[in-house]
Design a protein around this motif. Structure first.
Motif, PDB file in Angstrom:
ATOM      1  N   ASN A  62       0.815  -1.215   0.000  1.00 24.33           N
ATOM      2  CA  ASN A  62       0.000   0.000   0.000  1.00 24.33           C
ATOM      3  C   ASN A  62       0.849   1.265   0.000  1.00 24.33           C
ATOM      4  OD1 ASN A  62       0.504  -0.940   2.869  1.00 24.33           O
ATOM      5  ND2 ASN A  62      -0.218   1.141   3.249  1.00 24.33           N
ATOM      6  N   SER A  63       2.107   1.156   0.476  1.00 20.56           N
ATOM      7  CA  SER A  63       2.960   2.348   0.530  1.00 20.56           C
ATOM      8  C   SER A  63       3.435   2.782  -0.849  1.00 20.56           C
ATOM      9  CB  SER A  63       4.162   2.098   1.446  1.00 20.56           C
ATOM     10  OG  SER A  63       5.092   1.194   0.869  1.00 20.56           O
ATOM     11  N   TRP A  64       3.245   1.925  -1.866  1.00 23.41           N
ATOM     12  CA  TRP A  64       3.649   2.272  -3.232  1.00 23.41           C
ATOM     13  C   TRP A  64       2.524   2.936  -4.011  1.00 23.41           C
ATOM     14  CZ3 TRP A  64       8.489   1.812  -5.374  1.00 23.41           C
ATOM     15  CH2 TRP A  64       9.444   1.200  -4.554  1.00 23.41           C
ATOM     16  N   LEU A  65       1.350   3.018  -3.427  1.00 19.92           N
ATOM     17  CA  LEU A  65       0.218   3.618  -4.132  1.00 19.92           C
ATOM     18  C   LEU A  65       0.308   5.140  -4.144  1.00 19.92           C
ATOM     19  CD1 LEU A  65      -2.688   1.438  -2.685  1.00 19.92           C
ATOM     20  CD2 LEU A  65      -1.387   1.065  -4.793  1.00 19.92           C
ATOM     21  N   ASP A  66      -0.052   5.728  -5.269  1.00 21.34           N
ATOM     22  CA  ASP A  66      -0.138   7.183  -5.412  1.00 21.34           C
ATOM     23  C   ASP A  66       1.162   7.881  -5.028  1.00 21.34           C
ATOM     24  OD1 ASP A  66      -2.770   6.977  -6.301  1.00 21.34           O
ATOM     25  OD2 ASP A  66      -3.578   7.053  -4.284  1.00 21.34           O
ATOM     26  N   ARG A  67       2.286   7.264  -5.349  1.00 24.50           N
ATOM     27  CA  ARG A  67       3.610   7.860  -5.167  1.00 24.50           C
ATOM     28  C   ARG A  67       4.173   8.229  -6.534  1.00 24.50           C
ATOM     29  NH1 ARG A  67       5.807   8.588   0.221  1.00 24.50           N
ATOM     30  NH2 ARG A  67       4.814   7.029   1.532  1.00 24.50           N
ATOM     31  N   ASP A  68       4.847   9.344  -6.603  1.00 24.77           N
ATOM     32  CA  ASP A  68       5.569   9.692  -7.819  1.00 24.77           C
ATOM     33  C   ASP A  68       6.843   8.853  -7.852  1.00 24.77           C
ATOM     34  OD1 ASP A  68       3.640  11.554  -8.410  1.00 24.77           O
ATOM     35  OD2 ASP A  68       4.749  13.226  -7.540  1.00 24.77           O
ATOM     36  N   LEU A  69       6.983   8.050  -8.895  1.00 24.49           N
ATOM     37  CA  LEU A  69       8.064   7.087  -8.974  1.00 24.49           C
ATOM     38  C   LEU A  69       9.004   7.392 -10.130  1.00 24.49           C
ATOM     39  CD1 LEU A  69       5.996   3.783  -8.496  1.00 24.49           C
ATOM     40  CD2 LEU A  69       7.144   5.133  -6.724  1.00 24.49           C
ATOM     41  N   GLY A  70      10.299   7.184  -9.882  1.00 25.27           N
ATOM     42  CA  GLY A  70      11.289   7.184 -10.937  1.00 25.27           C
ATOM     43  C   GLY A  70      11.658   5.755 -11.281  1.00 25.27           C
ATOM     44  N   ILE A  71      12.599   5.608 -12.188  1.00 28.20           N
ATOM     45  CA  ILE A  71      13.061   4.284 -12.576  1.00 28.20           C
ATOM     46  C   ILE A  71      14.577   4.322 -12.708  1.00 28.20           C
ATOM     47  CG2 ILE A  71      12.849   4.655 -15.083  1.00 28.20           C
ATOM     48  CD1 ILE A  71      11.690   1.794 -15.225  1.00 28.20           C
ATOM     49  N   ALA A  72      15.228   3.272 -12.243  1.00 25.52           N
ATOM     50  CA  ALA A  72      16.688   3.258 -12.229  1.00 25.52           C
ATOM     51  C   ALA A  72      17.169   1.818 -12.283  1.00 25.52           C
ATOM     52  CB  ALA A  72      17.226   3.951 -10.977  1.00 25.52           C
ATOM     53  N   GLY A  73      18.466   1.657 -12.567  1.00 26.24           N
ATOM     54  CA  GLY A  73      19.035   0.325 -12.570  1.00 26.24           C
ATOM     55  C   GLY A  73      20.243   0.217 -13.473  1.00 26.24           C
ATOM     56  N   ARG A  74      20.426  -0.973 -14.006  1.00 23.67           N
ATOM     57  CA  ARG A  74      21.608  -1.297 -14.810  1.00 23.67           C
ATOM     58  C   ARG A  74      21.167  -1.737 -16.195  1.00 23.67           C
ATOM     59  NH1 ARG A  74      25.215  -6.286 -12.758  1.00 23.67           N
ATOM     60  NH2 ARG A  74      23.227  -7.314 -13.171  1.00 23.67           N
ATOM     61  N   LEU A  75      21.796  -1.143 -17.220  1.00 26.66           N
ATOM     62  CA  LEU A  75      21.547  -1.506 -18.605  1.00 26.66           C
ATOM     63  C   LEU A  75      22.764  -2.257 -19.139  1.00 26.66           C
ATOM     64  CD1 LEU A  75      20.086   1.904 -19.857  1.00 26.66           C
ATOM     65  CD2 LEU A  75      18.794  -0.138 -19.183  1.00 26.66           C
ATOM     66  N   SER A  76      22.537  -3.433 -19.701  1.00 19.66           N
ATOM     67  CA  SER A  76      23.614  -4.231 -20.286  1.00 19.66           C
ATOM     68  C   SER A  76      23.650  -3.976 -21.795  1.00 19.66           C
ATOM     69  CB  SER A  76      23.395  -5.720 -20.007  1.00 19.66           C
ATOM     70  OG  SER A  76      23.412  -5.963 -18.616  1.00 19.66           O
ATOM     71  N   LEU A  77      24.842  -3.681 -22.305  1.00 21.27           N
ATOM     72  CA  LEU A  77      24.978  -3.248 -23.695  1.00 21.27           C
ATOM     73  C   LEU A  77      25.499  -4.362 -24.595  1.00 21.27           C
ATOM     74  CD1 LEU A  77      26.516   0.311 -23.113  1.00 21.27           C
ATOM     75  CD2 LEU A  77      24.132  -0.451 -22.967  1.00 21.27           C
ATOM     76  N   ARG A  78      25.332  -4.148 -25.887  1.00 21.37           N
ATOM     77  CA  ARG A  78      25.704  -5.126 -26.894  1.00 21.37           C
ATOM     78  C   ARG A  78      27.185  -5.483 -26.856  1.00 21.37           C
ATOM     79  NH1 ARG A  78      22.503  -6.498 -30.866  1.00 21.37           N
ATOM     80  NH2 ARG A  78      21.190  -4.673 -30.495  1.00 21.37           N
TER      81      ARG A  78
END
Length: 432
Positions: A119-135
Motif C-alpha cells: 500500500n505504501s507504493w500507491l499514489d507515489r511519484d516514482l522514478g526508474i533506475a538500474g543497470r543496462l547491459s549493452l551489446r
C-alpha cells in the motif's frame, strides 16, 4: 571508555545524500566505492592476480561490494573484523517485457521484489533506475530521478468495502504503474526511452535490471528535526555507516590488530542465494584470496577465520506507539537510544552470549549506548545475513542494527542520531 560522541548532524546529512543517490543496489555500491576511493581505497578485479600489498582494496560485483584494509604488520593468519550489510530493498522491478497498458493508459509491467508494504507504493511519484547491459558486453547505470510512473489507487467510490474490510491488493492486477497515454503499445518503448535518457545509441541495450523508486527525497521530520524519514534505510543505513566506519579506521593509522572488512551483499530480501548474495561464495573467496596473497597457507586461512568476528548490521523494529502489544513486553527499543543487539534463540539472528560481549565492548569503547531487540513470542521475527554468514563461513557473527518504524515501506522512519551512533560503534568494533 571514550567520551560519548557528540551528535554530528553532518553524518546524517551525508546519509541522506547517500540514500538519494542510491535508488538501486548498483548505485549504492557505486556510491560506497566513490567514498572509499576518496579514503585511498583502490578497486581490484577478481580476474587479476592479487598481491599482498598494504592498504585499502575493494571488489565490485553487480550490487555487492567487499572492501578491506590491510594494515602494517598484518600476518597471513591475521583475523578479520567484518561489517556485514545488504544493498537491496523491497520494491517493484521491471519485467523482461515491460511495455503494457489498456484502456488508453500506457503502463510498465512490474514484478514484486521481496516483501514490500504494497500500500505504501500507491499514489507515489516514482522514478526508474538500474543497470543496462549493452551489446558490447559493458553495462551502464541509469537513473531517471523525476516523476515518471505512478500506481493509482482505486477511488473509494468504486470500492465501498475498503472502509469496512480494508484495502486488498492483488500483486498482479493492482500494482502495475502508469506512465503515459495511448493505445499503441509497442515492445521496446521503455528501453528506447531509457537509452535516450542515458545517452546510449538506439538498439545497444540488450539486457536490463530495472526497478522503481520514490522520487521524494529524504527529509528531517519533527518539531526539532529529531527524526529522519527516507527510502531504503533497510538497509542502506547500515551500508553507509559501515562505509564511513571502514574509511575512518583506515585513515587512523596502521596499528590495527585485525583486518577490517565491509561486506555489503545483494538479494538479502529474497533469500541471499545468488553470486552476489550472502549465501554465495563472494565473501569467502575474497577473504581466502587476501590470506593467500599475503603468502598464507590453508592453515593460515583456518586460523584467520577462527579468530574472525562479523557484525551483521541490519535495521530492526522500534516499538510502535500505536501497536505496542505487537512487541515483546520487556523489550521496547526506542529511537535515538543507540543501536540494537538482535537476539533470537531459534537462530533467526546469529547473536549469542559471546557475541553480545563483543558488541558491548565496542559500544563501551565508543561511548555509545545500545539496546536489545527480542521479538514477541507470538510473532516470529524475520532474519538477516547473520545466520547465513555464520553457517557458511564458520565465523562468529552478531546481529545488530538501528531501530526504525515502517520497515519495508517505500519510506521508513528512524531517529536522526541513531545512524551516527551506529557508525561510531562500528568504528570501535573495527579498531578491535
Amino acid at each position: 571508555m571514550r567520551t560519548p560522541p557528540r551528535f554530528d548532524r553532518g553524518h546524517t546529512d551525508d546519509l541522506m545524500t547517500f540514500l538519494a543517490s542510491s535508488p538501486t543496489p548498483y548505485h549504492a555500491v557505486a556510491s560506497a566505492a566513490e567514498r572509499l576511493e576518496k579514503a585511498g581505497f583502490r578497486q581490484v578485479s577478481e580476474t587479476d592476480a592479487w598481491d599482498g600489498s598494504l592498504g585499502g582494496r575493494y571488489v565490485l560485483r553487480g550490487g555487492a561490494i567487499i572492501a578491506w584494509y590491510v594494515p602494517k604488520g598484518a600476518h597471513p593468519h591475521t583475523a578479520f573484523r567484518i561489517i556485514g550489510a545488504h544493498t537491496d530493498s523491497p520494491n517493484l522491478r521491471v519485467k523482461p517485457r515491460p511495455d503494457s497498458g489498456a484502456h488508453g493508459w500506457r503502463q510498465v509491467a512490474v514484478e514484486i521484489y521481496g516483501g514490500p508494504l504494497m500500500n505504501s507504493w500507491l499514489d507515489r511519484d516514482l522514478g526508474i533506475a538500474g543497470r543496462l547491459s549493452l551489446r558490447d558486453g559493458t553495462s551502464r547505470l541509469v537513473n531517471v530521478d523525476r516523476p515518471l510512473l505512478r500506481v493509482p489507487q482505486l477511488a473509494i467510490h468504486l470500492d465501498r468495502t475498503v472502509s469496512s474490510e480494508g484495502l486488498k491488493l492483488d500483486k498482479q492486477r493492482h500494482l502495475q504503474p502508469v506512465w503515459g497515454l495511448g493505445d499503441d503499445i509497442r515492445d521496446g518503448d521503455l528501453i528506447a526511452f531509457l537509452e535516450e535518457e542515458a545517452g546510449i545509441p538506439a538498439g545497444e541495450v540488450t539486457g536490463w535490471d530495472l526497478m522503481t523508486h520514490s522520487v521524494e527525497p529524504p527529509a528531517y521530520l519533527g518539531r526539532d528535526n529529531e527524526l529522519l524519514a527516507g527510502p531504503r534505510m533497510d538497509n542502506l543505513l547500515s551500508v553507509h555507516a559501515g562505509t564511513a566506519a571502514l574509511a575512518a579506521v583506515a585513515g587512523s593509522g596502521d596499528d590495527l590488530p585485525h583486518i577490517p572488512v565491509l561486506a555489503a551483499f545483494d538479494h538479502e530480501e529474497n533469500g541471499s542465494q545468488s553470486d552476489t548474495g550472502a549465501d554465495g561464495p563472494l565473501l569467502g573467496g575474497v577473504l581466502e584470496r587476501s590470506v593467500f596473497a599475503r603468502g598464507g597457507s590453508y592453515e593460515d586461512r583456518a586460523r584467520a577465520f577462527a579468530g574472525t568476528v562479523c557484525l551483521s548490521s541490519d535495521t530492526g523494529h522500534a516499538v510502535h506507539p500505536n501497536y505496542a502489544e505487537r512487541h515483546d513486553p520487556t523489550h521496547h527499543p526506542r529511537a535515538d537510544a543507540g543501536p540494537l543487539l538482535k537476539v533470537n534463540v531459534n537462530n533467526r539472528y546469529a547473536t549469542d552470549g559471546s557475541g553480545r560481549a563483543v558488541f558491548a565492548a565496542a559500544c563501551e569503547k565508543a561511548g555509545v549506548p545500545f539496546q536489545t531487540f527480542v521479538s514477541n513470542n507470538s510473532m516470529p521475527c524475520g532474519t538477516t545475513i547473520g545466520p547465513i554468514t555464520a553457517a557458511r563461513h564458520g565465523i562468529r557473527t552478531v546481529d545488530i542494527g538501528v531501530a526504525i518504524l515502517s520497515m519495508h515501506s517505500v519510506r521508513e522512519l528512524c531517529g536522526a542520531k541513531d545512524p551516527y551512533l551506529l557508525a561510531n560503534a562500528l568504528s570501535a568494533f573495527l579498531e578491535g
